[in-house]
Scaffold this motif. Structure first.
Motif, mmCIF file in Angstrom:
data_model
loop_
_atom_site.group_PDB
_atom_site.id
_atom_site.type_symbol
_atom_site.label_atom_id
_atom_site.label_comp_id
_atom_site.label_asym_id
_atom_site.label_seq_id
_atom_site.Cartn_x
_atom_site.Cartn_y
_atom_site.Cartn_z
ATOM 1 N N UNK A 276 -3.143 -3.123 -9.220
ATOM 2 C CA UNK A 276 -2.266 -1.945 -9.209
ATOM 3 C C UNK A 276 -0.845 -2.349 -8.838
ATOM 4 N N UNK A 277 -0.701 -3.231 -7.851
ATOM 5 C CA UNK A 277 0.632 -3.728 -7.493
ATOM 6 C C UNK A 277 1.317 -4.380 -8.689
ATOM 7 N N UNK A 278 0.598 -5.224 -9.402
ATOM 8 C CA UNK A 278 1.181 -5.898 -10.564
ATOM 9 C C UNK A 278 1.512 -4.914 -11.677
ATOM 10 N N UNK A 279 0.711 -3.864 -11.821
ATOM 11 C CA UNK A 279 0.927 -2.902 -12.906
ATOM 12 C C UNK A 279 2.206 -2.103 -12.733
ATOM 13 N N UNK A 280 2.735 -2.037 -11.513
ATOM 14 C CA UNK A 280 3.994 -1.312 -11.277
ATOM 15 C C UNK A 280 5.156 -2.285 -11.050
ATOM 16 N N UNK A 281 4.952 -3.565 -11.369
ATOM 17 C CA UNK A 281 6.033 -4.542 -11.339
ATOM 18 C C UNK A 281 6.268 -5.217 -10.010
ATOM 19 N N UNK A 282 5.340 -5.131 -9.066
ATOM 20 C CA UNK A 282 5.490 -5.800 -7.769
ATOM 21 C C UNK A 282 5.002 -7.238 -7.893
ATOM 22 N N UNK B 287 0.852 -1.194 0.000
ATOM 23 C CA UNK B 287 0.000 0.000 0.000
ATOM 24 C C UNK B 287 0.886 1.242 0.000
ATOM 25 N N UNK B 288 0.658 2.144 -0.965
ATOM 26 C CA UNK B 288 1.332 3.440 -1.021
ATOM 27 C C UNK B 288 0.318 4.500 -1.444
ATOM 28 N N UNK B 289 0.712 5.742 -1.356
ATOM 29 C CA UNK B 289 -0.196 6.821 -1.775
ATOM 30 C C UNK B 289 -0.523 6.732 -3.263
ATOM 31 N N UNK B 290 0.464 6.351 -4.067
ATOM 32 C CA UNK B 290 0.229 6.198 -5.503
ATOM 33 C C UNK B 290 -0.790 5.099 -5.776
ATOM 34 N N UNK B 291 -0.665 4.011 -5.033
ATOM 35 C CA UNK B 291 -1.603 2.904 -5.215
ATOM 36 C C UNK B 291 -3.005 3.306 -4.795
ATOM 37 N N UNK B 292 -3.122 4.024 -3.687
ATOM 38 C CA UNK B 292 -4.442 4.471 -3.219
ATOM 39 C C UNK B 292 -5.090 5.420 -4.224
ATOM 40 N N UNK B 293 -4.273 6.274 -4.865
ATOM 41 C CA UNK B 293 -4.815 7.212 -5.855
ATOM 42 C C UNK B 293 -5.354 6.470 -7.076
#
Length: 645
Positions: free
Chosen positions: A250-256, A174-180
């Motif tokens: 969202x996590x997968x979309x940023x490579x996590x 969880x990060x601010x970018x993910x929440x947005x």
């Protein structure tokens, strides 16, 4: 003091290893009961030592109360809603976004899994139900007359393309970018729902129509949301977008990386148990009155597992194009019509492929843990990810899914990983909470010692395991001084001892008579070991297989086993141009006696026969070596004449 340090080192070594090495008497699990020579064997932990530990009962596979149960009637009441077909425009959308996001998908470990979702696997529900009928909820394995087998993390990784490494599906980052980004998805979800005017749900078609072609990062996340909702975690509502997967997408979309494989396998185990319970309560007479059962696991993986390991139950696979995932072999393949599926599933272990992914398939790349030679690896953070993934496949743990926790017991099916099989020990559950269950899976691998057998090696079972599984007992026949596998029976009467001596002498005379009559049968005596070639085995041809590179699944390497009674084909060095092009560096076509049986004889053999047999064996070894050398030269010459590299 020195002894104490040595004992401590041995204890630490045992703790840092997921396998155990023993000198054991092994038996091939192909339907025969002839013991092989004692050899060094590798077993997955934990296992039981039969000499000083009480033995548990083998797992039970309770069959339906009605022997006349018709699988065709049953499949009309079961709905596999967790395996929808690919949407019409799904492949186009995937290929379009792959051009810009392929590197991100590879980094997140989902590239193969997304490509797998574009292939259509036609259903074979009868096979799935037939396998579920043999499922044991106690061990999460399929129980067959010859032992246990199961769909494992390796199967989910290779057939489904799902990653074994990464964060838990219930605890993503969880990060601010993910929440947005999640807020934007929720707003888009509300817009689509208002346009549909059909309650609180958004269908897959409306979701695709709204986002496809929009561009930007939001379209990328929307594709992953649809992929997770439809092809990974389809649950409770068919063809409905699940908001529970927004954060994962969202996590997968940023490579996590997210460990999807244990979650997928956990859901399969859960639904196999539900399906088994439904089968037990189903009867032909009350079939129309039973409520329907809906299961949501990815049962196409169970079907593919059956096709890969029981080749007679599946269609002939198509050839792979370069770069395609393994599942492409089964794209749009029509199932076979099996008259008696139950009978086909009761075949001996020789018809079951323990290591289908170790056999050669053109244009399919072997995982790095399948090597021609055995590997011993000390794991740390610098070890290749494929080796780390394979280590997780071998360790008992808990599988944490979106709404379930299931136990994973690979030590019960060690032969599927090329290991030998011993009597498995009990593993206590660690599912009191999600965090404890997840730790059993993701605990660090640093310092763990990993043994990987050669790619073509096929494991055996301990003699004690074979006796334990069949419900028999191991006895020592004193008159013959040989190990025999006997069923449980009352003690023999004293009057029958003479019959034993007589039958022993008859076997000796028969063996000597066969040796004199047939000079082509190769026999040798060395110490106290005799090898006999059974009738009908000579002249049995082995195909032109690449024995050193493993382009065959029927003739697997045996560790520390001599070539017995081998007759080389004098014409095998003649190849046509096409045949020579298909041969690898070391091609040897042989006539082999695969039915050789090993027995341990008594001390009454005379020395003259020992010397004569030993001399014949030495001459045979020299002849085999000479013929193999000539054969290799002829093959190289044939390949050179056809221009084969």
């Amino acid at each position: 003091m020195v002894k104490t340090e040595e004992l401590q080192e041995e204890e630490d070594e045992r703790k840092n290893s997921i396998f155990e090495v023993r000198e054991e008497l092994m038996i091939s699990n192909n339907g025969t009961v002839n013991p092989t020579l004692r050899r060094t064997s590798h077993f997955l932990k934990p296992l039981i030592n039969p000499t000083n530990e009480s033995l548990p009962k083998p797992p039970l596979s309770v069959f339906p109360s009605s022997p006349n149960l018709n699988i065709k009637d049953l499949k009309r009441k079961v709905y596999f809603d967790g395996r929808p077909n690919p949407q019409h425009s799904w492949k186009y959308w995937v290929e379009t976004l792959q051009q810009t996001h392929e590197n991100t998908w590879e980094k997140a470990g989902i590239f193969d899994a997304i490509r797998v979702s574009t292939y259509n696997i036609k259903r074979d529900n009868e096979l799935v139900i037939g396998l579920a009928e043999r499922f044991s909820a106690e061990t999460n394995t399929f129980v067959f007359p010859w032992g246990e087998a199961s769909i494992t993390l390796e199967d989910v990784n290779i057939l489904g393309g799902f990653s074994l490494l990464g964060c838990s599906v219930v605890d993503p980052l969880w990060t601010e970018e993910i929440l947005l980004l999640e807020k934007k998805l929720v707003d888009a979800f509300d817009v689509i729902r208002s346009r549909m005017k059909r309650g609180d749900h958004v269908t897959h078609c409306w979701w695709m129509d709204y986002f496809m072609g929009k561009g930007g990062e939001l379209e990328h996340v929307a594709l992953l949301v649809l992929w997770l909702s439809r092809y990974v975690f389809s649950k409770n509502f068919y063809n409905i977008i699940s908001q529970n997967v927004f954060t994962l997408a969202i996590n997968l979309s940023i490579g996590i990386k997210i460990a999807l494989a244990p979650a997928v396998l956990g859901a399969i185990y859960r639904d196999l148990r539900l399906l088994k319970q439904y089968i037990l309560g189903f009867s032909c007479e009350a079939g129309n009155e039973c409520e329907n059962l809906v299961v949501w696991g990815l049962f196409q993986l169970v079907q593919l597992w059956g096709w890969e390991r029981f080749p007679r139950l599946g269609p002939e696979p198509e050839a792979l194009s370069k770069g395609e995932p393994r599942v492409a072999r089964w794209h749009n393949m029509t199932k076979l019509i099996i008259k008696d599926l139950r009978k086909e599933l009761e075949v001996d272990a020789g018809s079951f492929y323990w290591k289908p992914y170790a056999t050669y398939v053109k244009n399919w790349e072997f995982p790095k843990y399948y090597s021609h030679q055995e590997m011993k690896v000390l794991l740390d953070s610098n070890v290749d990810e494929q080796l780390q993934s394979f280590a997780r496949c071998l360790r008992p743990c808990e599988l944490v899914g979106m709404d379930c926790v299931e136990q994973y017991l690979p030590h019960r099916v060690g032969m599927q990983f090329g290991m030998d099989q011993a009597i498995p020990n009990f593993v206590p559950r660690s599912n009191d909470c999600y965090s404890q269950a997840w730790y059993s899976y993701c605990k660090p691998l640093d310092g763990l010692k990993l043994y990987i057998p050669p790619r073509l090696f096929q494991g055996d079972v301990m003699m004690q395991y074979s006796v334990w599984w069949s419900g028999g007992e191991l006895k020592l026949c004193r008159n013959h001084r040989s190990l025999k596998l006997l069923e449980q029976a009352p003690m023999r009467e004293e009057g029958k001892r003479k019959e034993k001596k007589s039958s022993c002498g008859q076997r000796k005379r028969k063996r000597r008579k066969e040796e004199r009559r047939d000079k082509q049968e190769r026999k040798y005596v060395k110490g106290k070991v005799v090898s006999r070639v059974s009738k009908g085995s000579e002249g049995k041809k082995v195909c032109k297989s690449k024995l050193n590179t493993g382009e065959t699944s029927k003739h697997l390497e045996r560790r520390k086993e001599p070539i017995l009674g081998t007759e080389l084909n004098p014409k095998c060095s003649t190849f046509t141009e096409d045949e020579a092009a298909n041969q690898s560096t070391n091609v040897k076509q042989v006539y082999t006696s695969v039915a050789a049986s090993l027995i341990i004889i008594d001390d009454e053999e005379d020395s003259e026969e020992d010397n004569r047999g030993l001399k014949q064996f030495k001459e045979l070894c020299l002849e085999i070596g000479d013929r193999l050398s000539r054969l290799e030269r002829d093959v190289e010459t044939a390949k050179g004449s056809t221009g084969v590299a």
